[in-house]
Scaffold this active site. Structure first.
Site: not given
Ligand code: PBG
Length: 327
Positions: A248, A195
């Site tokens: 992601k 991520k």
């Molecule tokens: C964290 C989380 C995020 C997303 C999914 N889980 C946000 C982040 O890390 O700031 C992002 C998902 C999206 O942008 O669609 N709980």
């Protein structure tokens, strides 16, 4: 295979030929639809920067589940926005927390829907970071305990799969151990293994009210410049017991999806995140692009790169299109 004996255009001449030789396909059963759950009753509010996506109160979920199943979408991932936030994110593992209530509601009204939960603290902490702070820094090992408690509480409420998204080191093994000790050895972990610290999460942070109140997430999420590191992250998660690996965001990281596909024989998931959705919707609303075709093209590119599973806010639209095509 040289021209003029070989002419690639021969197989592109009509729909039936193109269908026969098509290499990649999308199917509703491999799409996961994200749901944002908010407190209150009869709440169905559209997220401004994500047209067509709504924040829903628990009482709206049965209807939502019915619509999804009707379209052939069999999996959802849940995000909760709690009534109250605190320093330790304790709402994340409250027995009667927002996600726990949502899980129980969905399990009783739509038992065939697969419930995946996002395991993270950022929606539940008043500072908006994904973990417990010590001296204004997210403390990895203290956070692990809270994450494991959170994952366990989701599973005890009825979740089918847990998906840790916090990017702490060691969270997969901590969660695996907590689940196993409590006889939940059959619950899979879909790890947000790779991520990135991405600006593509902007609209989500508005939707889930989880923007960090100071600093940013670069101390735990990955640097967009790195790709070898993605393999190390994924290897760690596999060794710790992850069942599904996720990358992601998706579109700006297709190379990473392809790398993971090549290196690992596990299922690979990709998250087409909020910013990816918002960009396509906004440009389509302006009439600058054909939104439907770009939806299909981006989702196919994620498939082609090697993802089996795609988490996407387009799940419903895509499923509708697939319906039309095949019936
Ligand atoms: C964290 C989380 C995020 C997303 C999914 N889980 C946000 C982040 O890390 O700031 C992002 C998902 C999206 O942008 O669609 N709980």
């Amino acid at each position: 295979m040289v021209f003029p004996e070989y002419r690639p255009r021969r197989l592109r001449r009509n729909n039936a030929l193109r269908s026969l030789v098509r290499e990649n396909h999308l199917s509703a059963g491999q799409l996961i639809y994200p749901l944002f759950i908010v407190p209150g009753k009869k709440v169905r509010e559209q997220i401004v920067s994500m047209p067509g996506v709504f924040r829903l109160s628990v009482d709206q979920l049965a209807g939502e589940a019915k619509e999804l199943l009707g379209l052939g979408i069999t999996s959802v991932i849940l995000f909760g926005i709690p009534e109250k936030k605190d320093g330790a994110g304790s709402g994340a593992h409250a027995k009667d927390g927002i996600v726990q209530r949502a899980i129980r509601e969905l399990k009783s009204k739509a038992p065939e829907l697969l419930i995946i939960t996002d395991v993270c603290l950022c929606e539940y902490t008043d500072h908006g970071h994904c973990g417990f702070l010590i001296n204004n820094e997210v403390d990895n090992d203290t956070t692990l305990e809270i994450l494991a408690k959170t994952a366990l509480s989701h599973v005890q409420a009825g979740a089918d799969v847990v998906a840790p998204s916090d990017m702490m080191d060691g969270r997969v093994s901590e969660i695996r151990a907590a689940l196993d000790e409590n006889n939940h050895e059959m619950i899979p972990i879909m790890s947000y293994a790779v991520k990135y610290a991405s600006a593509f999460y902007g609209p989500f942070r508005d939707a889930a009210e989880c923007a960090p109140q100071f600093g940013d997430r670069r101390g735990y999420q990955m640097d967009p410049a790195n790709s070898r590191e993605a393999l190390r992250e994924a290897t760690l998660d596999v060794d710790e017991g992850a069942d599904i690996l996720m990358v992601k965001p998706a579109l700006a990281y297709l190379d990473i999806i392809a790398k993971l596909r090549e290196e690992f024989d596990m299922p690979v998931a990709a998250y087409q995140v909020s910013g990816e959705y918002a960009m396509i919707k906004a440009a389509a609303e302006k009439g600058w692009i054909d939104g439907e075709r770009i939806m299909r093209e981006t989702l196919l590119s994620i498939k082609r790169a090697g993802a089996d599973i795609i988490i996407t806010y387009f799940a419903k639209d895509m499923a509708k299109e697939l319906r039309g095509q095949y019936t």
